[in-house]
Design an enzyme around this catalytic site. Structure first.
Site, PDB file in Angstrom:
ATOM      1  N   ASP A 146      -6.863   2.452  -5.231  1.00 51.96           N
ATOM      2  CA  ASP A 146      -7.481   1.265  -4.633  1.00 51.96           C
ATOM      3  C   ASP A 146      -8.297   1.557  -3.394  1.00 51.96           C
ATOM      4  O   ASP A 146      -9.140   0.762  -2.994  1.00 51.96           O
ATOM      5  CB  ASP A 146      -6.360   0.306  -4.176  1.00 51.96           C
ATOM      6  CG  ASP A 146      -5.823  -0.538  -5.297  1.00 51.96           C
ATOM      7  OD1 ASP A 146      -6.559  -0.790  -6.247  1.00 51.96           O
ATOM      8  OD2 ASP A 146      -4.650  -0.945  -5.195  1.00 51.96           O
TER       9      ASP A 146
HETATM   10  C1  BGC Z   1      -2.519  -0.666  -2.284  1.00 51.84           C
HETATM   11  C2  BGC Z   1      -2.791  -0.381  -0.880  1.00 51.84           C
HETATM   12  C3  BGC Z   1      -4.205  -0.685  -0.516  1.00 51.84           C
HETATM   13  C4  BGC Z   1      -4.584  -2.066  -0.967  1.00 51.84           C
HETATM   14  C5  BGC Z   1      -6.032  -2.354  -0.774  1.00 51.84           C
HETATM   15  C6  BGC Z   1      -2.982  -2.036  -2.649  1.00 51.84           C
HETATM   16  O1  BGC Z   1      -2.910  -2.225  -4.013  1.00 51.84           O
HETATM   17  O2  BGC Z   1      -1.153  -0.530  -2.504  1.00 51.84           O
HETATM   18  O3  BGC Z   1      -2.493   0.938  -0.578  1.00 51.84           O
HETATM   19  O4  BGC Z   1      -4.342  -0.571   0.848  1.00 51.84           O
HETATM   20  O5  BGC Z   1      -4.313  -2.254  -2.313  1.00 51.84           O
HETATM   21  O6  BGC Z   1      -6.220  -3.171   0.296  1.00 51.84           O
HETATM   22  O1  IFM Z   2      -3.244   1.720  -8.511  1.00 53.08           O
HETATM   23  C1  IFM Z   2      -2.833   1.021  -7.378  1.00 53.08           C
HETATM   24  C2  IFM Z   2      -2.023  -0.161  -7.830  1.00 53.08           C
HETATM   25  O2  IFM Z   2      -2.784  -1.027  -8.631  1.00 53.08           O
HETATM   26  C3  IFM Z   2      -1.461  -0.921  -6.665  1.00 53.08           C
HETATM   27  N1  IFM Z   2      -0.777  -0.073  -5.757  1.00 53.08           N
HETATM   28  C4  IFM Z   2      -1.482   1.111  -5.318  1.00 53.08           C
HETATM   29  C5  IFM Z   2      -2.059   1.912  -6.456  1.00 53.08           C
HETATM   30  C6  IFM Z   2      -2.889   3.057  -5.913  1.00 53.08           C
HETATM   31  O3  IFM Z   2      -3.894   2.622  -5.068  1.00 53.08           O
END
Ligand code: BGC
Ligand code: IFM
Length: 812
Positions: free
Chosen positions: A484
């Site tokens: 992400d």
């Molecule tokens: C992830 C975080 C990331 C966020 C984006 C989440 O799905 O766990 O690490 O910072 O998305 O803002």
């Molecule tokens: O792939 C993502 C997931 O969708 C939500 N938690 C963090 C992961 C890695 O960024």
């Protein structure tokens, strides 16, 4: 250091001190009514949707953090008072124990010769939480005590409840009838539901107004009513409605008093509500209450719950010389997979329940871990997910469970999303043999008029990748891929914009080697599926595209010693020796190897050696190395985290599993299993003081070697780590893989193992498999005997007779 132990026979984790390094929670309910419960009985309940139907209140990030709300009990004993879960009263206990089991939690405390044990659970097919409370006089003198119950109502929408105080302090309404306290806030207009809290005994008193019970300047630790040993019989009128009963109990030495409390939720038809002019119809509540009028009924429901879990967990089990492995595979990993099925990423002690709904990529991956347990519900889930897919093959990133509609709050255009749907469908068909799902008419964008067979959704998912490639022919990353935080198209953000909302970008040509790797692995599965269903033309087309992508990866996605991670929007390499920081990333190594890239020229192994060398730590593999210490606007959020946390070189347990799978693919079982044990909770239990989160479930992330708090975990429970680690151990390491025509046996185990046994239910047949390793190899089936007959190859046929079949496999 440990703070408890596994009771394997009972499938419980037994916590022996209330002051665990972090609240250690469990989940109750697996259908429509859900609860979170910590080892001191903190937590909350909701119906279906943690945001829109929150039943009890919880204050996240509270101080202390687990006193944000719960279902609390207090024992008043001759001027003294205490709680069986230690908190909230926090009086020292002579005995304390919390047993987290499959869908239930038992908390027991003892002080001054009185013991109180509370069993919390959500019965099957029941919209409520039942508490069996057993108070016992373990002393030699007669005792007169008062038991207080307590919980605080949430005014339904947890988000609004947390913000809109100017209104909410005036809406609270309750009703007390006998021993039942009804919570009916907003029933007159906005609601067709109410909740209740009851006990199967006459009560001495009650409270329903929080301040009357607690006092304006007291806290949960010392509610005024409990201090006084007497309820005030308050009736809430606005402010914060709560539910508390008090019951006087007299106990002779050795005597026990058993009580049943029920927290229930009821929906009535709207018409009924109008006709009654807002007076709640209690018929359904009364039936629910009658159901658990006796302790016998409670015990029967507990037995039913245990049978339910035994059935779910019996589909796959291992018997090995390693207890940790056994408990991890047989109980806790599969249990966590079911919790991710129920909750996705919505409600935990790290996810507030008001933020995210169901993630498209998350839920598709979760499915890999539970499809063997509940194939029918997996089928439904696939159709729900595919119904939110967009016509161009892309997907809404999330949907709200109550409405099942795609929600755009975080935007779409995460270009890995569509491929996960293909993987989920392949897993489902391999498990069940149900090719019929491919013909299921499935809407696009939740619009029934756009419905097409599910097979069309897979094709569009596949094509979404090849229709969106960049300058090297590698897939465009879009807003981000699985990671992400790798936001390569956001460098020209306007002030105040975040990567999630940013559209102001001219180039948008950043490419992802990870998606390319996923495509070689999942695209190949798509080609095989098309072949299997007789669509040869599509199979050939897909196969050619996959081969083409593999060539591109080997040409432009290879850095010299490992796979690159991406090209940024300026066409510069990411995850390359050329970079100052972030020279190597884990994701592309895992997927490219799983997809067969570098399989025949040694580069796959070379990449995995680089992973071990650069990313390996005793607590698991970090995501990238070196960690970013500077901010790179062209990389986005990843470089904003302090070094060693989350996507910036944290140990992301989810993608550690991809390396385990990749090591198995190249035949290195020793390394695959070594990585497995570095992060599997049954093994990390030993250092719970450092790890801090629950030693029975995976956490999303453990702080990496660059972090100040190296080894400390965060975000336990709701993570794709659960399903992928189950795939890694059950299919790649122990090597029991569902295939279209049977169950393949393909282990990649440590050479030191002598063997192990697996019980696997597959399409109704039960396989009792014994794997022997006399020559101490890692991989390769030498011979296989099924029901006394030699079977060529390594695939167990589907008998379809629902009987038990004995299998002996010799490796080597
Ligand atoms: C992830 C975080 C990331 C966020 C984006 C989440 O799905 O766990 O690490 O910072 O998305 O803002
Ligand atoms: O792939 C993502 C997931 O969708 C939500 N938690 C963090 C992961 C890695 O960024």
């Amino acid at each position: 250091m440990k703070f408890g132990y596994f009771d394997d026979a009972k499938k419980e984790y037994v916590i022996t001190t209330p002051t665990t390094p972090y609240p250690w929670i469990n989940y109750l309910g697996s259908q429509e009514f859900f609860s979170l419960i910590s080892n001191t009985a903190g937590g909350y309940s909701f119906y279906k949707d943690a945001k829109l139907r929150r039943i009890t209140r919880f204050r996240y990030n509270n101080v202390p953090l687990d006193l944000g709300g719960g279902r609390y009990y207090y024992l008043f004993d001759n001027g003294d008072f205490w709680s069986p879960g230690w908190a909230p009263a926090k009086k020292e206990l002579d005995f304390y124990e919390c047993r987290h089991g499959m869908g239930y939690t038992v908390i027991k405390g003892k002080r001054n010769n009185i013991s109180t044990e509370v069993t919390f659970f959500v019965p099957q097919n029941y919209n409520g939480e039942v508490h069996k409370v057993v108070v016992k006089n373990e002393g030699t003198e007669k005792k007169q005590v008062t038991l207080f119950s307590y919980l605080e109502w949430c005014l339904w929408n947890a988000d609004d409840d947390d913000r809109n105080f100017q209104r909410n302090f005036n809406t609270g309404e309750v009703e007390i009838k006998g021993s039942t306290i009804y919570h009916k806030t907003e029933y007159k207009e906005r609601r067709d539901h109410y909740a209740f809290f009851t006990v199967n005994s006459p009560i001495t008193g009650y409270d329903t107004d929080r301040e009357s019970f607690i006092g304006t300047y007291n806290g949960y630790q010392n509610p005024k009513a409990v201090e006084a040993g007497k309820s005030t019989n308050s009736v809430a009128d606005g402010w914060s409605p709560v539910a508390s009963h008090s019951i006087d109990i007299t106990l002779n030495p050795g005597e026990t008093k058993e009580l049943v409390f029920v927290l229930g939720y009821v929906e009535n038809a709207l018409e009924e509500k109008w006709e009654s002019k807002g007076v709640i119809n209690k018929t359904k509540a009364e039936a629910m209450i009658a159901k658990f009028a006796t302790v016998e009924a409670v015990d029967a429901a507990l037995a039913e719950l245990a049978a339910h879990w035994d059935a779910l967990l019996s589909k796959y089990s291992v018997e090995s010389a390693d207890d940790k492995l056994n408990r991890q595979v047989n109980v806790w990993n599969q249990y966590q997979c079911m919790v991710t099925f129920n909750l996705s990423r919505s409600a935990s002690y790290f996810e507030s329940g008001v933020g995210r709904g169901m993630g498209f990529r998350d839920s598709n991956q979760d499915l890999l871990g539970f499809v063997h347990q509940i194939p029918d519900r997996a089928r439904e889930r696939i159709i729900d997910l595919a119904s939110t897919q967009l016509e161009d093959g892309g997907a809404y990133h999330q949907y709200q469970p109550l409405t099942k509609k795609g929600n755009d709050s975080i935007g779409g255009n995460f270009n890995d999303d569509p491929l996960w749907l293909v993987l989920a469908v392949v897993a489902y068909i391999k498990e069940t043999g149900d090719y019929g799902i491919l013909d299921e008419m499935t809407p696009y964008n939740n619009d029934a008029s756009l419905a097409k067979p599910l097979s069309d959704h897979l094709k569009r998912a596949f094509d979404h990748v090849i229709n969106n490639v960049g300058p090297h022919g590698l897939p465009l990353i879009g807003r981000a891929d699985w990671n992400d935080c790798l936001n390569l198209n956001c460098f020209s953000m306007e002030p105040g914009e975040s990567f999630q909302t940013s559209t102001s970008k001219d180039g948008k040509v950043a490419e992802s080697v990870m998606i390319a790797g996923m495509f070689t692995y999942i695209g190949d599965e798509y080609a095989k599926l098309m072949d299997k269903v007789g669509n040869k033309e599509e199979a050939t087309r897909a196969d050619n595209e996959v081969k083409k992508m593999r060539d591109i990866v080997m040409k432009d996605g290879w850095d010299g010693n490992w796979f690159l991670r991406a090209y940024d929007d300026f066409g510069k390499k990411i995850g390359s020796e050329e970079n100052e920081e972030g020279k190597i990333f884990i994701e592309s190594q895992g997927f490219c190897v799983m997809g067969g890239c570098g399989a025949d020229d040694g580069r796959a192994v070379q990449a995995l050696d680089a992973v071990e060398d650069r990313l390996g730590t005793k607590y698991g593999l970090v995501l990238n190395n070196p960690a970013f210490t500077k901010y790179y606007v062209e990389y986005g959020e990843i470089s904003t985290y302090p070094a060693g946390y989350k996507e910036n070189a944290g140990i992301f347990c989810h993608n550690n599993a991809w390396i385990m799978c990749a090591e198995a693919v190249v035949g290195r079982g020793d390394k695959a299993f070594d990585y497995y044990t570095r992060i599997a909770p049954a093994y990390t239990e030993e250092y719970s003081d450092i790890h801090r989160t629950e030693p029975y479930v995976y956490s999303q992330m453990v702080a990496g070697k660059d972090a100040k708090r190296f080894g400390e975990a965060k975000n336990s429970w709701l993570t794709g780590t659960a399903s992928w680690n189950f795939i890694a151990i059950s299919q790649y390491i122990l090597g029991i893989k569902p295939e279209y025509d049977g169950l393949a046996i393909d282990p990649a185990i440590p050479t030191s193992w002598d063997g192990y046994k697996i019980t696997r239910e597959f399409r109704g047949d039960i396989f009792k498999i014994e794997i022997k390793n006399p020559n101490h190899v890692s991989t390769g089936v030498n011979s296989m005997v099924v029901d006394g007959k030699v079977v060529e190859g390594n695939v167990l046929p589907v008998f379809g007779d629902g009987k038990e079949h004995t299998v002996e496999v010799i490796l080597g």
